[in-house]
Design a protein around this motif. Structure first.
Motif, PDB file in Angstrom:
ATOM      1  N   VAL A 169       0.836  -1.203   0.000  1.00 51.14           N
ATOM      2  CA  VAL A 169       0.000   0.000   0.000  1.00 51.14           C
ATOM      3  C   VAL A 169       0.870   1.251   0.000  1.00 51.14           C
ATOM      4  CG1 VAL A 169      -1.632   1.368   1.377  1.00 51.14           C
ATOM      5  CG2 VAL A 169      -2.011  -1.082   1.061  1.00 51.14           C
ATOM      6  N   ILE A 170       1.928   1.251   0.826  1.00 54.68           N
ATOM      7  CA  ILE A 170       2.831   2.406   0.882  1.00 54.68           C
ATOM      8  C   ILE A 170       3.488   2.634  -0.483  1.00 54.68           C
ATOM      9  CG2 ILE A 170       4.926   3.338   1.945  1.00 54.68           C
ATOM     10  CD1 ILE A 170       4.136   1.865   4.516  1.00 54.68           C
ATOM     11  N   ILE A 171       3.876   1.541  -1.136  1.00 58.51           N
ATOM     12  CA  ILE A 171       4.480   1.657  -2.475  1.00 58.51           C
ATOM     13  C   ILE A 171       3.466   2.238  -3.463  1.00 58.51           C
ATOM     14  CG2 ILE A 171       5.387   0.323  -4.421  1.00 58.51           C
ATOM     15  CD1 ILE A 171       6.644  -1.579  -2.340  1.00 58.51           C
ATOM     16  N   GLU A 172       2.245   1.766  -3.370  1.00 58.90           N
ATOM     17  CA  GLU A 172       1.193   2.227  -4.278  1.00 58.90           C
ATOM     18  C   GLU A 172       0.902   3.719  -4.107  1.00 58.90           C
ATOM     19  OE1 GLU A 172      -3.553   1.322  -5.182  1.00 58.90           O
ATOM     20  OE2 GLU A 172      -2.390  -0.011  -3.891  1.00 58.90           O
ATOM     21  N   ILE A 173       0.971   4.209  -2.876  1.00 57.28           N
ATOM     22  CA  ILE A 173       0.644   5.622  -2.602  1.00 57.28           C
ATOM     23  C   ILE A 173       1.907   6.416  -2.283  1.00 57.28           C
ATOM     24  CG2 ILE A 173      -1.673   5.015  -1.756  1.00 57.28           C
ATOM     25  CD1 ILE A 173      -0.563   5.497   1.119  1.00 57.28           C
ATOM     26  N   SER A 174       3.049   5.962  -2.745  1.00 58.52           N
ATOM     27  CA  SER A 174       4.331   6.572  -2.380  1.00 58.52           C
ATOM     28  C   SER A 174       4.379   8.067  -2.642  1.00 58.52           C
ATOM     29  CB  SER A 174       5.476   5.872  -3.122  1.00 58.52           C
ATOM     30  OG  SER A 174       5.300   5.975  -4.526  1.00 58.52           O
ATOM     31  N   ARG A 186      12.657  11.068  -4.025  1.00 61.10           N
ATOM     32  CA  ARG A 186      12.972   9.648  -3.814  1.00 61.10           C
ATOM     33  C   ARG A 186      11.776   8.881  -3.258  1.00 61.10           C
ATOM     34  NH1 ARG A 186      15.967   8.433  -0.039  1.00 61.10           N
ATOM     35  NH2 ARG A 186      16.936   6.559  -0.896  1.00 61.10           N
ATOM     36  N   ALA A 187      10.581   9.371  -3.509  1.00 61.17           N
ATOM     37  CA  ALA A 187       9.379   8.792  -2.911  1.00 61.17           C
ATOM     38  C   ALA A 187       9.261   7.291  -3.187  1.00 61.17           C
ATOM     39  CB  ALA A 187       8.140   9.526  -3.417  1.00 61.17           C
ATOM     40  N   LYS A 188       9.394   6.897  -4.435  1.00 59.39           N
ATOM     41  CA  LYS A 188       9.235   5.476  -4.770  1.00 59.39           C
ATOM     42  C   LYS A 188      10.329   4.631  -4.138  1.00 59.39           C
ATOM     43  CE  LYS A 188       6.513   5.751  -9.018  1.00 59.39           C
ATOM     44  NZ  LYS A 188       5.379   5.073  -8.335  1.00 59.39           N
ATOM     45  N   LYS A 199      12.001   5.375  -1.401  1.00 58.77           N
ATOM     46  CA  LYS A 199      11.756   5.333   0.050  1.00 58.77           C
ATOM     47  C   LYS A 199      10.660   4.318   0.386  1.00 58.77           C
ATOM     48  CE  LYS A 199      13.314   9.722   1.938  1.00 58.77           C
ATOM     49  NZ  LYS A 199      12.931  10.909   2.735  1.00 58.77           N
ATOM     50  N   ALA A 200       9.654   4.256  -0.482  1.00 56.70           N
ATOM     51  CA  ALA A 200       8.584   3.294  -0.252  1.00 56.70           C
ATOM     52  C   ALA A 200       9.118   1.866  -0.312  1.00 56.70           C
ATOM     53  CB  ALA A 200       7.476   3.491  -1.277  1.00 56.70           C
ATOM     54  N   GLU A 201       9.977   1.596  -1.267  1.00 57.11           N
ATOM     55  CA  GLU A 201      10.593   0.270  -1.372  1.00 57.11           C
ATOM     56  C   GLU A 201      11.460  -0.025  -0.144  1.00 57.11           C
ATOM     57  OE1 GLU A 201      10.136  -2.096  -3.435  1.00 57.11           O
ATOM     58  OE2 GLU A 201       9.052  -1.146  -5.091  1.00 57.11           O
ATOM     59  N   GLU A 202      12.086   1.016   0.396  1.00 56.71           N
ATOM     60  CA  GLU A 202      12.951   0.842   1.568  1.00 56.71           C
ATOM     61  C   GLU A 202      12.168   0.534   2.845  1.00 56.71           C
ATOM     62  OE1 GLU A 202      15.104   4.494   1.644  1.00 56.71           O
ATOM     63  OE2 GLU A 202      16.449   3.931  -0.008  1.00 56.71           O
ATOM     64  N   MET A 203      10.848   0.639   2.786  1.00 58.21           N
ATOM     65  CA  MET A 203      10.033   0.302   3.960  1.00 58.21           C
ATOM     66  C   MET A 203      10.118  -1.192   4.287  1.00 58.21           C
ATOM     67  SD  MET A 203       8.949   3.160   5.053  1.00 58.21           S
ATOM     68  CE  MET A 203       7.778   2.670   6.310  1.00 58.21           C
ATOM     69  N   ARG A 204      10.689  -1.985   3.370  1.00 55.79           N
ATOM     70  CA  ARG A 204      10.874  -3.410   3.634  1.00 55.79           C
ATOM     71  C   ARG A 204      12.099  -3.673   4.522  1.00 55.79           C
ATOM     72  NH1 ARG A 204       7.743  -6.161  -0.135  1.00 55.79           N
ATOM     73  NH2 ARG A 204       7.229  -4.988  -2.040  1.00 55.79           N
ATOM     74  N   SER A 205      12.912  -2.669   4.762  1.00 53.23           N
ATOM     75  CA  SER A 205      14.153  -2.866   5.516  1.00 53.23           C
ATOM     76  C   SER A 205      13.868  -3.227   6.967  1.00 53.23           C
ATOM     77  CB  SER A 205      14.992  -1.592   5.468  1.00 53.23           C
ATOM     78  OG  SER A 205      14.387  -0.572   6.257  1.00 53.23           O
ATOM     79  N   PRO A 206      14.800  -3.928   7.624  1.00 53.19           N
ATOM     80  CA  PRO A 206      14.616  -4.283   9.040  1.00 53.19           C
ATOM     81  C   PRO A 206      14.339  -3.064   9.931  1.00 53.19           C
ATOM     82  CG  PRO A 206      16.441  -5.509   8.111  1.00 53.19           C
ATOM     83  CD  PRO A 206      16.039  -4.522   7.067  1.00 53.19           C
ATOM     84  N   ALA A 207      15.029  -1.943   9.642  1.00 51.84           N
ATOM     85  CA  ALA A 207      14.830  -0.746  10.470  1.00 51.84           C
ATOM     86  C   ALA A 207      13.397  -0.237  10.355  1.00 51.84           C
ATOM     87  CB  ALA A 207      15.812   0.347  10.054  1.00 51.84           C
ATOM     88  N   ASN A 208      12.842  -0.246   9.154  1.00 52.89           N
ATOM     89  CA  ASN A 208      11.475   0.236   8.969  1.00 52.89           C
ATOM     90  C   ASN A 208      10.444  -0.762   9.477  1.00 52.89           C
ATOM     91  OD1 ASN A 208      11.775   2.868   7.875  1.00 52.89           O
ATOM     92  ND2 ASN A 208      12.444   1.981   5.939  1.00 52.89           N
ATOM     93  N   LEU A 209      10.744  -2.054   9.373  1.00 55.00           N
ATOM     94  CA  LEU A 209       9.859  -3.045   9.987  1.00 55.00           C
ATOM     95  C   LEU A 209       9.831  -2.853  11.498  1.00 55.00           C
ATOM     96  CD1 LEU A 209      10.668  -6.329   8.011  1.00 55.00           C
ATOM     97  CD2 LEU A 209       8.599  -4.928   7.875  1.00 55.00           C
ATOM     98  N   GLU A 210      10.996  -2.529  12.060  1.00 52.62           N
ATOM     99  CA  GLU A 210      11.057  -2.237  13.500  1.00 52.62           C
ATOM    100  C   GLU A 210      10.200  -1.026  13.838  1.00 52.62           C
ATOM    101  OE1 GLU A 210      13.141  -2.995  17.361  1.00 52.62           O
ATOM    102  OE2 GLU A 210      12.596  -4.144  15.588  1.00 52.62           O
ATOM    103  N   LEU A 211      10.213  -0.014  12.972  1.00 54.49           N
ATOM    104  CA  LEU A 211       9.378   1.166  13.187  1.00 54.49           C
ATOM    105  C   LEU A 211       7.903   0.795  13.142  1.00 54.49           C
ATOM    106  CD1 LEU A 211       9.172   4.228  13.545  1.00 54.49           C
ATOM    107  CD2 LEU A 211       9.283   4.447  11.039  1.00 54.49           C
ATOM    108  N   MET A 212       7.533  -0.096  12.240  1.00 51.27           N
ATOM    109  CA  MET A 212       6.144  -0.548  12.177  1.00 51.27           C
ATOM    110  C   MET A 212       5.751  -1.280  13.454  1.00 51.27           C
ATOM    111  SD  MET A 212       5.970  -1.912   8.236  1.00 51.27           S
ATOM    112  CE  MET A 212       6.717  -0.918   6.919  1.00 51.27           C
ATOM    113  N   HIS A 213       6.671  -2.093  13.971  1.00 50.71           N
ATOM    114  CA  HIS A 213       6.404  -2.778  15.238  1.00 50.71           C
ATOM    115  C   HIS A 213       6.219  -1.767  16.370  1.00 50.71           C
ATOM    116  CE1 HIS A 213       6.699  -6.953  14.156  1.00 50.71           C
ATOM    117  NE2 HIS A 213       7.884  -6.800  13.591  1.00 50.71           N
ATOM    118  N   LYS A 214       6.990  -0.701  16.354  1.00 50.14           N
ATOM    119  CA  LYS A 214       6.862   0.314  17.399  1.00 50.14           C
ATOM    120  C   LYS A 214       5.508   1.022  17.303  1.00 50.14           C
ATOM    121  CE  LYS A 214      11.765   1.183  18.247  1.00 50.14           C
ATOM    122  NZ  LYS A 214      12.873   2.174  18.254  1.00 50.14           N
ATOM    123  N   MET A 215       5.075   1.325  16.083  1.00 54.22           N
ATOM    124  CA  MET A 215       3.764   1.946  15.919  1.00 54.22           C
ATOM    125  C   MET A 215       2.672   0.985  16.396  1.00 54.22           C
ATOM    126  SD  MET A 215       4.369   4.985  14.758  1.00 54.22           S
ATOM    127  CE  MET A 215       5.935   4.972  15.640  1.00 54.22           C
TER     128      MET A 215
END
Length: 475
Positions: free
Chosen positions: A152-157, A166-168, A170-186
C-alpha cells in the motif's frame, strides 16, 4: 529532566490549542522515579464525577483525522482493517516530523518498549512454557507488514512521501529491518495506548463491567487519545474512566480523588502474562486475573494416546462451539475446580469418554455433558493433562519460589534491565505453575473420590481473545 519536562509542557500547550479542556486540579507529572514514565496526579481534591479533562475528537490521532485519509481512497483503509490502517496513519504522521499536527504528541510517546515483542530470545526463554510466548506474533506481524502494508505504501508513495524526489525508492525501503522495527513500534504504541473510538451510543455489546473481548474490539476504529493514554493503570485503584460524547471524549473521576493521589485508568481483567505482552510490565494488582492455558494440542495428544480421540466427536464439539486453541485455568480464592477449571475443557474430556450409545443419544438431541459433574474417568484424564502441562516447564514451582524473593522490585512499568525482564518472566511463569499445582491437587482428590459434582456459578461462554480465551480489554 529539562528535556522531559519541556516536552510535557509543549504537549500540554498543543493539546489546549486543539480545544482540549484540562482541569487545573490535575498535573502531568514525571513519575520515572517509580518506573512509571508520565502520569496524571491530582494537585487539589477532586470530587466524584468531576471532569478531569475533555479531548475534542478532532485531536485524536486516527485515520479519520489524518490528512492521509483525504488523499487516498477509503477502500484502501477498509481493506487494511482498523489496526493496519492506524499503523499506516501513524507511520505517515511520524515520518512527517514537525510538519505533523501530532508532532508534540509523538514527542511524549515512548520510543523504546519493554513489551514481549522486543524481548531477546534468552529473555523470552525465561517464560518457559507460558502460552503467552505463542501470542507475541512477531513473525506473523512481519509477514502482514510485508504482504499488506508495504504494498500500500508503495502504491501511494507519491502521497506518503509527498514532495520527495525519492518517494518510490523510500517506499521500497520500507521493507528494511529498520522500517519493519518502526512498524512494530507503531503497532506497540497502538496496543499499549490506543482506545476504541466509539460514538456516544456504543454499537457493540459489553459485559456488566463495561468490557468487550479483544476479538470484538478488533472490528472497531482505533485512535490515540492524547492525555487519556498518559494515565497509568491499576486494577484496584482505578478512579477515572473515559466517556464518549458527540464532539468530545471526557475523562471523569469515578470516585473522590485526594490531592497528591495519582489518577488511574484500568485495562480490564487482564492476566499478568497479557499485561506483560501488551504493556511491558506486571503488577501484583492484576494477579487476581492470572490464568494458565491448557493447549488443545496437548489434550489431543493425550486423548490419542489413551485411544479415545474421535474425529466425529471433535467435529460435533466444534459445531457446538466448544473447541478452542486452548482452555484456561483461572484464579479463584480459595481455589476451587468449579470456579477455576474451564467448563469447555470438562465438556471436551467428558464427551471423548462417553460410551458410544450415550454419545449417539446426546448428539441426536443436540446436547452436551454437563460441566457441573466430572466422572471418575474424566477426573483421571484431567489430572493427567494438568500433570503433563506442569512437566512442560523447565523448572518447578519450588525452584522458582527460591529466587522470587530476590525479585521483589518487580512491578514498575518501563525498565530496560535484562534482570528486570527475567524477574517479570519468573513472576508470570510461577503464577501459572501455582494455578497448575492447585488444579493438580484438586483433581487428585477428585480422582480419589471417583469424580463428583461441581457447583458452578459461571456460565460456559465463547469469549475468545486473539490467540487465547477469556481475556478482555478496556472498552
Amino acid at each position: 529532566m529539562a528535556d522531559f519536562d519541556e516536552a510535557s509542557q509543549a504537549f500540554l500547550a498543543w493539546l489546549r490549542h486543539t480545544g482540549a479542556e484540562i482541569n487545573p486540579k490535575i498535573k502531568l507529572e514525571d513519575l520515572r522515579h517509580r518506573d512509571a514514565g508520565r502520569g496524571v496526579v491530582a494537585i487539589q481534591d477532586i470530587a466524584e464525577h468531576e471532569l478531569l479533562f475533555r479531548i475534542p475528537r478532532s485531536a485524536i490521532l486516527s485515520v479519520e483525522n489524518s490528512l492521509l485519509s483525504s488523499e487516498i481512497p477509503a477502500s484502501t483503509f477498509n481493506a487494511l482493517g482498523p489496526w493496519l490502517s492506524l499503523i499506516l496513519v501513524m507511520l505517515y504522521e511520524n515520518l512527517n516530523g514537525s510538519s505533523s499536527n501530532w508532532s508534540s504528541y509523538f514527542s511524549v510517546l515512548p520510543s523504546e518498549f519493554n513489551t514481549l515483542m522486543f524481548w531477546t530470545k534468552d529473555e523470552l526463554a525465561e517464560l518457559q512454557a507460558s502460552a503467552v510466548v505463542d501470542k507475541i506474533g512477531k513473525e506473523s506481524a512481519d509477514e502482514m507488514f510485508l504482504e499488506q502494508l508495504v504494498p500500500v505504501i508503495i502504491e501511494i508513495s507519491e502521497v506518503f512521501f509527498a514532495g520527495d524526489t525519492r518517494a518510490k525508492q523510500k517506499a521500497e525501503e520500507m521493507r528494511s529491518p529498520a522500517n519493519l522495527e518502526l512498524m512494530h513500534k507503531m503497532g506497540s504504541l497502538i496496543m499499549a495506548y490506543a482506545f476504541d473510538i466509539e460514538s456516544s451510543t456504543p454499537p457493540k455489546n459489553v459485559d456488566e463491567d463495561g468490557y468487550a473481548s479483544e476479538e470484538e474490539d478488533e472490528a472497531l476504529p482505533k485512535g490515540m487519545v492524547p492525555l487519556a493514554d498518559m494515565l497509568n493503570a491499576d486494577a484496584d485503584q482505578c478512579n477515572a474512566r473515559l466517556f464518549y460524547q458527540d464532539r468530545y471524549l471526557d475523562m471523569k473521576a469515578l470516585k473522590p480523588i485526594k490531592a497528591g493521589e495519582e489518577v488511574f485508568n484500568d485495562y480490564g481483567p487482564l492476566p499478568r502474562s497479557d499485561l506483560l505482552r501488551r504493556y511491558g510490565y506486571i503488577t501484583d494488582n492484576y494477579a487476581q486475573y492470572d490464568v494458565v492455558e491448557i493447549q488443545m494440542d496437548l489434550v489431543a495428544d493425550l486423548a490419542t494416546a489413551a485411544g479415545i480421540w474421535s474425529t466425529e466427536r471433535v467435529e460435533y464439539l466444534d459445531e457446538q462451539e466448544i473447541l478452542d486453541s486452548g482452555y484456561d485455568i483461572t484464579v479463584s480464592e480459595p481455589f476451587t475446580l468449579q470456579e477455576s477449571l474451564s467448563p469447555e475443557l470438562i465438556i471436551l474430556v467428558e464427551t471423548l469418554l462417553l460410551p458410544v450409545e450415550e454419545f449417539d443419544r446426546i448428539k441426536q438431541k443436540g446436547k452436551l455433558p454437563k460441566p457441573e459433574k466430572i466422572t471418575g474417568a474424566g477426573a483421571k484424564l484431567l489430572h493427567k493433562i494438568v500433570q503433563t502441562r506442569i512437566a512442560q516447564y523447565a523448572t518447578s514451582l519450588e525452584e522458582d519460589s527460591r529466587v522470587l524473593h530476590a525479585d521483589s522490585t518487580v512491578g514498575g512499568v518501563t525498565s530496560k534491565s535484562k534482570d528486570r525482564r527475567f524477574a517479570m518472566a519468573r513472576a508470570v511463569r510461577s503464577a501459572e505453575k501455582k494455578l497448575l499445582r492447585q488444579a493438580e491437587e484438586a483433581l487428585a482428590e477428585l480422582t480419589a473420590r471417583g469424580g463428583g459434582a461441581l457447583k458452578r456459578q459461571r456460565d460456559v461462554d465463547g469469549d475468545v481473545e486473539m490467540g487465547g480465551t477469556g481475556k478482555k480489554q478496556r472498552a
